[in-house]
Design a protein around this motif. Structure first.
Motif, mmCIF file in Angstrom:
data_model
loop_
_atom_site.group_PDB
_atom_site.id
_atom_site.type_symbol
_atom_site.label_atom_id
_atom_site.label_comp_id
_atom_site.label_asym_id
_atom_site.label_seq_id
_atom_site.Cartn_x
_atom_site.Cartn_y
_atom_site.Cartn_z
ATOM 1 N N LEU A 8 4.609 23.068 20.577
ATOM 2 C CA LEU A 8 3.798 23.947 19.714
ATOM 3 C C LEU A 8 2.362 23.898 20.207
ATOM 4 O O LEU A 8 1.841 22.810 20.472
ATOM 5 C CB LEU A 8 3.874 23.445 18.270
ATOM 6 N N GLY A 9 1.735 25.063 20.306
ATOM 7 C CA GLY A 9 0.398 25.094 20.917
ATOM 8 C C GLY A 9 0.535 24.924 22.417
ATOM 9 O O GLY A 9 -0.289 24.290 23.075
ATOM 10 N N ALA A 10 1.598 25.534 22.968
ATOM 11 C CA ALA A 10 1.963 25.311 24.377
ATOM 12 C C ALA A 10 0.896 25.808 25.350
ATOM 13 O O ALA A 10 0.848 25.357 26.490
ATOM 14 C CB ALA A 10 3.300 25.986 24.677
ATOM 15 N N THR A 11 0.028 26.738 24.903
ATOM 16 C CA THR A 11 -1.014 27.238 25.809
ATOM 17 C C THR A 11 -2.211 26.292 25.885
ATOM 18 O O THR A 11 -3.149 26.551 26.642
ATOM 19 C CB THR A 11 -1.489 28.652 25.396
ATOM 20 N N SER A 12 -2.191 25.221 25.112
ATOM 21 C CA SER A 12 -3.241 24.200 25.270
ATOM 22 C C SER A 12 -3.138 23.636 26.681
ATOM 23 O O SER A 12 -2.037 23.458 27.216
ATOM 24 C CB SER A 12 -3.048 23.088 24.227
ATOM 25 N N VAL A 13 -4.274 23.382 27.276
ATOM 26 C CA VAL A 13 -4.287 22.867 28.646
ATOM 27 C C VAL A 13 -3.523 21.546 28.744
ATOM 28 O O VAL A 13 -2.761 21.310 29.688
ATOM 29 C CB VAL A 13 -5.765 22.713 29.098
ATOM 30 N N GLY A 33 3.117 29.463 21.488
ATOM 31 C CA GLY A 33 1.672 29.474 21.729
ATOM 32 C C GLY A 33 1.088 30.786 21.252
ATOM 33 O O GLY A 33 1.823 31.744 21.004
ATOM 34 N N ARG A 34 -0.227 30.842 21.132
ATOM 35 C CA ARG A 34 -0.840 32.036 20.543
ATOM 36 C C ARG A 34 -1.267 33.062 21.601
ATOM 37 O O ARG A 34 -0.971 34.246 21.458
ATOM 38 C CB ARG A 34 -2.059 31.623 19.717
ATOM 39 N N ASN A 35 -1.917 32.609 22.641
ATOM 40 C CA ASN A 35 -2.476 33.546 23.618
ATOM 41 C C ASN A 35 -1.355 34.112 24.505
ATOM 42 O O ASN A 35 -0.736 33.382 25.294
ATOM 43 C CB ASN A 35 -3.529 32.812 24.459
ATOM 44 N N ASP A 57 0.480 33.308 15.883
ATOM 45 C CA ASP A 57 -0.633 32.572 15.287
ATOM 46 C C ASP A 57 -0.040 31.585 14.273
ATOM 47 O O ASP A 57 0.550 31.996 13.273
ATOM 48 C CB ASP A 57 -1.567 33.579 14.603
ATOM 49 N N LEU A 58 -0.186 30.317 14.545
ATOM 50 C CA LEU A 58 0.441 29.293 13.676
ATOM 51 C C LEU A 58 -0.287 29.136 12.348
ATOM 52 O O LEU A 58 0.154 28.361 11.500
ATOM 53 C CB LEU A 58 0.533 27.960 14.428
ATOM 54 N N ASN A 59 -1.382 29.888 12.164
ATOM 55 C CA ASN A 59 -2.027 29.902 10.841
ATOM 56 C C ASN A 59 -1.349 30.879 9.881
ATOM 57 O O ASN A 59 -1.711 30.920 8.707
ATOM 58 C CB ASN A 59 -3.513 30.240 10.962
ATOM 59 N N THR A 106 -7.130 24.635 8.021
ATOM 60 C CA THR A 106 -5.796 25.244 8.087
ATOM 61 C C THR A 106 -5.162 25.009 9.451
ATOM 62 O O THR A 106 -4.003 24.586 9.550
ATOM 63 C CB THR A 106 -5.872 26.764 7.807
ATOM 64 N N THR A 107 -5.914 25.263 10.514
ATOM 65 C CA THR A 107 -5.334 25.114 11.861
ATOM 66 C C THR A 107 -4.912 23.674 12.128
ATOM 67 O O THR A 107 -3.827 23.424 12.664
ATOM 68 C CB THR A 107 -6.366 25.536 12.941
ATOM 69 N N ASN A 108 -5.767 22.741 11.745
ATOM 70 C CA ASN A 108 -5.526 21.346 12.136
ATOM 71 C C ASN A 108 -4.695 20.551 11.138
ATOM 72 O O ASN A 108 -4.170 19.504 11.494
ATOM 73 C CB ASN A 108 -6.869 20.637 12.358
#
Ligand SMILES: NC(=O)c1ccc[n+]([C@@H]2O[C@H](COP(=O)([O-])OP(=O)(O)OC[C@H]3O[C@@H](n4cnc5c(N)ncnc54)[C@H](OP(=O)(O)O)[C@@H]3O)[C@@H](O)[C@H]2O)c1
Length: 247
Positions: A8-13, A33-35, A57-59, A106-108
């Motif tokens: 989850l959040g796979a586009t994070s570096v 991921g979002r982007n 968007d996970l929000n 919310t995001t975190n």
């Protein structure tokens, strides 16, 4: 059988680096991921290792249970889940604008909890699996430079602690990855120093901690002793040192 891994959040570096390690090991990955562009590029890089993906968007909290259901159905179960999405935001703006502060929370935190409920219940039913969640050293103590973000990551840390206790005899492994400052888009514009982590080293550390069934890991490791001091310094002493308590 290859490992079935949800990110989850796979586009994070950092998450993308972890995905590459598991991809090279022959795992089947489901990426959320979002982007859209970053996700498409990662899917292309990972090739056959990708067993499914979703851009979102996970929000949008009410959609999150459905997302987990689709990922679970696509992989046929979860051996490893890594949660990596996060939003540092602008601390000063969060002190003026409540709606903006809530976006950081919310995001975190809320988004993480809305995902963890369906994930963890599935892992518990399986009686096995590893869950790694990236929190932050910012969650250790409220400090002027990032206490809105820190409050959410600190809340998530407590939540994970409770989950670990609930599931201690279930066979499910829960890891809190307390990341220190790392050179990624999240810290663009921050002055870099020797304490900053580097994405591939951090990713290797995450994989090692998951394999080692650690409960909590600091990355880089140097944050372990530093945070022991930050956590336990009495407030009156803490406030005297601007590098600790300042902006
Ligand atoms: N870098 C640091 O210094 C540092 C320190 C402590 C903890 N952390 C934590 O480490 C994790 C990974 O961050 P990173 O350093 O790799 O930075 P990053 O590359 O900026 O990754 C953050 C990711 O979170 C995603 N995200 C944010 N809000 C989202 C939402 N509503 N829905 C879906 N995805 C969302 C972003 O998606 P987009 O690609 O669409 O923007 C981005 O991929 C985060 O949890 C972060 O809080 C980072």
């Amino acid at each position: 059988m290859s490992q079935r891994i949800l990110i989850l959040g796979a586009t994070s570096v950092v998450a993308a680096e972890v995905a590459k390690i598991y991809g090279e090991q022959g795992a089947q990955l489901y990426l959320i991921g979002r982007n859209v562009d970053k996700l498409a590029a990662l899917v292309q890089t990972l090739g056959d290792a990708v067993g499914g993906f979703e851009a979102c968007d996970l929000n949008e909290l009410e959609q999150n249970a459905g997302r987990i259901e689709r990922a679970h159905a696509a992989l046929g179960g979860f051996d490893i889940v890594l949660m990596a999405h996060g939003y540092l935001g602008d601390q000063l703006r969060s002190e003026e604008d409540a709606e903006y502060a809530l976006k950081i929370l919310t995001t975190n935190l809320s988004s993480a909890v809305s995902l963890l409920i369906p994930i963890v219940n599935r892992l518990e039913k399986q009686g096995a699996g590893h869950l790694g969640v990236i929190t932050s050293v910012a969650g250790e103590r409220g400090r002027p430079r990032n206490y809105t973000y820190g409050a959410a990551k600190g809340g998530l840390t407590r939540y994970l602690q409770g989950l670990r206790s609930r599931l201690h005899s279930s066979g499910v492994h829960i890891l809190n990855i307390k990341l220190g400052p790392t050179d990624t888009p999240m810290t663009i514009g921050h002055e870099k120093n020797g304490l900053f982590g580097e994405k591939s080293q951090v990713a290797k550390g995450i994989v090692r901690a998951l394999e080692g069934r650690k409960h909590v890991v600091y990355l880089k490791g140097i944050w372990n002793p530093i945070m022991a001091i930050v956590r336990f310094l009495p407030e009156a002493i803490f406030q005297r040192f601007d590098f600790l308590s300042g902006r």
